[in-house]
Write a protein that holds these residues in place. Structure first.
Motif, PDB file in Angstrom:
ATOM      1  N   UNK A   4      28.574  60.815  32.224  1.00 40.56           N
ATOM      2  CA  UNK A   4      28.463  60.147  33.533  1.00 40.56           C
ATOM      3  C   UNK A   4      29.285  58.865  33.550  1.00 40.56           C
ATOM      4  N   UNK A   5      29.767  58.546  34.725  1.00 37.91           N
ATOM      5  CA  UNK A   5      30.546  57.320  34.900  1.00 37.91           C
ATOM      6  C   UNK A   5      29.637  56.122  34.687  1.00 37.91           C
ATOM      7  N   UNK A   6      30.088  55.187  33.897  1.00 43.24           N
ATOM      8  CA  UNK A   6      29.326  53.952  33.727  1.00 43.24           C
ATOM      9  C   UNK A   6      30.268  52.773  33.972  1.00 43.24           C
ATOM     10  N   UNK A   7      29.700  51.741  34.509  1.00 38.99           N
ATOM     11  CA  UNK A   7      30.480  50.544  34.786  1.00 38.99           C
ATOM     12  C   UNK A   7      29.663  49.323  34.421  1.00 38.99           C
ATOM     13  N   UNK A   8      30.326  48.347  33.844  1.00 33.21           N
ATOM     14  CA  UNK A   8      29.639  47.102  33.527  1.00 33.21           C
ATOM     15  C   UNK A   8      29.475  46.244  34.780  1.00 33.21           C
ATOM     16  N   UNK A   9      30.192  46.604  35.834  1.00 34.50           N
ATOM     17  CA  UNK A   9      30.062  45.886  37.091  1.00 34.50           C
ATOM     18  C   UNK A   9      28.935  46.496  37.910  1.00 34.50           C
ATOM     19  N   UNK A  10      28.080  45.651  38.432  1.00 37.82           N
ATOM     20  CA  UNK A  10      27.104  46.097  39.407  1.00 37.82           C
ATOM     21  C   UNK A  10      27.737  45.836  40.762  1.00 37.82           C
ATOM     22  N   UNK A  11      27.922  46.893  41.526  1.00 37.23           N
ATOM     23  CA  UNK A  11      28.583  46.762  42.821  1.00 37.23           C
ATOM     24  C   UNK A  11      27.925  45.655  43.632  1.00 37.23           C
ATOM     25  N   UNK A  12      28.748  44.722  44.089  1.00 40.70           N
ATOM     26  CA  UNK A  12      28.257  43.611  44.882  1.00 40.70           C
ATOM     27  C   UNK A  12      27.844  42.392  44.074  1.00 40.70           C
ATOM     28  N   UNK A  13      27.861  42.490  42.735  1.00 45.82           N
ATOM     29  CA  UNK A  13      27.504  41.339  41.904  1.00 45.82           C
ATOM     30  C   UNK A  13      28.605  40.280  41.981  1.00 45.82           C
ATOM     31  N   UNK A  14      28.298  39.111  41.500  1.00 43.86           N
ATOM     32  CA  UNK A  14      29.260  38.012  41.553  1.00 43.86           C
ATOM     33  C   UNK A  14      30.548  38.357  40.808  1.00 43.86           C
ATOM     34  N   UNK A  15      30.437  38.898  39.577  1.00 43.22           N
ATOM     35  CA  UNK A  15      31.647  39.235  38.819  1.00 43.22           C
ATOM     36  C   UNK A  15      32.427  40.358  39.477  1.00 43.22           C
ATOM     37  N   UNK A  16      31.743  41.297  40.088  1.00 48.12           N
ATOM     38  CA  UNK A  16      32.394  42.397  40.804  1.00 48.12           C
ATOM     39  C   UNK A  16      33.212  41.826  41.963  1.00 48.12           C
ATOM     40  N   UNK A  17      32.594  40.940  42.727  1.00 49.72           N
ATOM     41  CA  UNK A  17      33.278  40.329  43.875  1.00 49.72           C
ATOM     42  C   UNK A  17      34.441  39.462  43.393  1.00 49.72           C
ATOM     43  N   UNK A  18      34.211  38.645  42.355  1.00 50.48           N
ATOM     44  CA  UNK A  18      35.281  37.778  41.853  1.00 50.48           C
ATOM     45  C   UNK A  18      36.472  38.565  41.330  1.00 50.48           C
ATOM     46  N   UNK A  19      36.220  39.717  40.707  1.00 54.84           N
ATOM     47  CA  UNK A  19      37.330  40.538  40.209  1.00 54.84           C
ATOM     48  C   UNK A  19      38.201  41.006  41.376  1.00 54.84           C
ATOM     49  N   UNK A  20      37.581  41.371  42.467  1.00 52.89           N
ATOM     50  CA  UNK A  20      38.337  41.836  43.631  1.00 52.89           C
ATOM     51  C   UNK A  20      39.011  40.687  44.373  1.00 52.89           C
ATOM     52  N   UNK A  21      38.321  39.561  44.502  1.00 53.19           N
ATOM     53  CA  UNK A  21      38.901  38.394  45.179  1.00 53.19           C
ATOM     54  C   UNK A  21      40.103  37.875  44.383  1.00 53.19           C
ATOM     55  N   UNK A  22      39.952  37.781  43.053  1.00 49.77           N
ATOM     56  CA  UNK A  22      41.073  37.307  42.251  1.00 49.77           C
ATOM     57  C   UNK A  22      42.242  38.283  42.296  1.00 49.77           C
ATOM     58  N   UNK A  23      41.957  39.572  42.389  1.00 48.53           N
ATOM     59  CA  UNK A  23      43.045  40.553  42.509  1.00 48.53           C
ATOM     60  C   UNK A  23      43.834  40.320  43.795  1.00 48.53           C
ATOM     61  N   UNK A  24      43.139  40.133  44.892  1.00 53.09           N
ATOM     62  CA  UNK A  24      43.812  39.882  46.172  1.00 53.09           C
ATOM     63  C   UNK A  24      44.585  38.568  46.133  1.00 53.09           C
ATOM     64  N   UNK A  25      43.969  37.542  45.562  1.00 52.23           N
ATOM     65  CA  UNK A  25      44.617  36.235  45.444  1.00 52.23           C
ATOM     66  C   UNK A  25      45.857  36.332  44.568  1.00 52.23           C
ATOM     67  N   UNK A  26      45.763  37.091  43.478  1.00 53.19           N
ATOM     68  CA  UNK A  26      46.906  37.248  42.575  1.00 53.19           C
ATOM     69  C   UNK A  26      48.068  37.969  43.251  1.00 53.19           C
ATOM     70  N   UNK A  27      47.781  38.914  44.108  1.00 51.30           N
ATOM     71  CA  UNK A  27      48.858  39.600  44.831  1.00 51.30           C
ATOM     72  C   UNK A  27      49.645  38.594  45.667  1.00 51.30           C
ATOM     73  N   UNK A  28      48.929  37.707  46.348  1.00 53.85           N
ATOM     74  CA  UNK A  28      49.585  36.691  47.177  1.00 53.85           C
ATOM     75  C   UNK A  28      50.357  35.705  46.293  1.00 53.85           C
ATOM     76  N   UNK A  29      49.716  35.216  45.228  1.00 53.57           N
ATOM     77  CA  UNK A  29      50.384  34.254  44.348  1.00 53.57           C
ATOM     78  C   UNK A  29      51.573  34.873  43.620  1.00 53.57           C
ATOM     79  N   UNK A  30      51.446  36.124  43.226  1.00 51.87           N
ATOM     80  CA  UNK A  30      52.556  36.791  42.557  1.00 51.87           C
ATOM     81  C   UNK A  30      53.740  36.952  43.518  1.00 51.87           C
ATOM     82  N   UNK A  31      53.451  37.274  44.768  1.00 55.06           N
ATOM     83  CA  UNK A  31      54.520  37.373  45.764  1.00 55.06           C
ATOM     84  C   UNK A  31      55.215  36.017  45.933  1.00 55.06           C
ATOM     85  N   UNK A  32      54.431  34.943  46.010  1.00 52.85           N
ATOM     86  CA  UNK A  32      54.995  33.599  46.120  1.00 52.85           C
ATOM     87  C   UNK A  32      55.851  33.282  44.898  1.00 52.85           C
TER      88      UNK A  32
END
Length: 124
Positions: A4-32
């Motif tokens: 079965x699929x297992x993930x250390x991230x609990x969907x909606x947890x702080x680390x889960x959200x931060x991983x996605x927010x930082x990914x989006x932020x990094x896309x913008x910063x990398x483009x810059x």
């Protein structure tokens, strides 16, 4: 049978959200970053004096420090969670967590020190 699929991230947890927010932020910063260092200033034109000039601009300095912190968090958190998802548990998991935290903080401290030097700001 597949495991079965297992993930250390609990969907909606702080680390889960931060991983996605930082990914989006990094896309913008990398483009810059790519725009600045490949279109505005071509790679063969990059030198120490030019780097110092760019880093003396407060907006550029702040952007690069945020890039460093965001990329470090995103990478360390991603490596940790990838290994946990592979089944790392117990004492090795705790040791890995602290090794990654210390390494990440060390990278951030050293990166910020370099950024201050490049901006011509004396820390002492």
């Amino acid at each position: 049978m597949s495991t079965p699929y297992r993930s250390s991230f609990t969907r909606g947890s702080t680390l889960w959200v931060l991983q996605r927010v930082t990914a989006a932020f990094l896309i913008v910063l990398l483009a810059f970053h790519f725009f600045q260092l490949h279109f505005v200033n071509h790679a063969w034109e990059i030198d120490f004096a030019g780097t110092q000039a760019r880093m003396s601009n407060l907006l550029y300095f702040t952007t690069m420090v945020l890039f460093l912190i965001t990329a470090t968090f995103h990478g360390v958190n991603g490596v940790y969670n990838a290994l946990v998802n592979q089944g790392l548990t117990g004492q090795p998991r705790r040791v890995l967590k602290w090794v990654l935290i210390i390494a990440g903080l060390g990278l951030i401290v050293q990166g910020v020190r370099v950024a201050f030097v490049m901006a011509g700001i004396d820390l002492l």
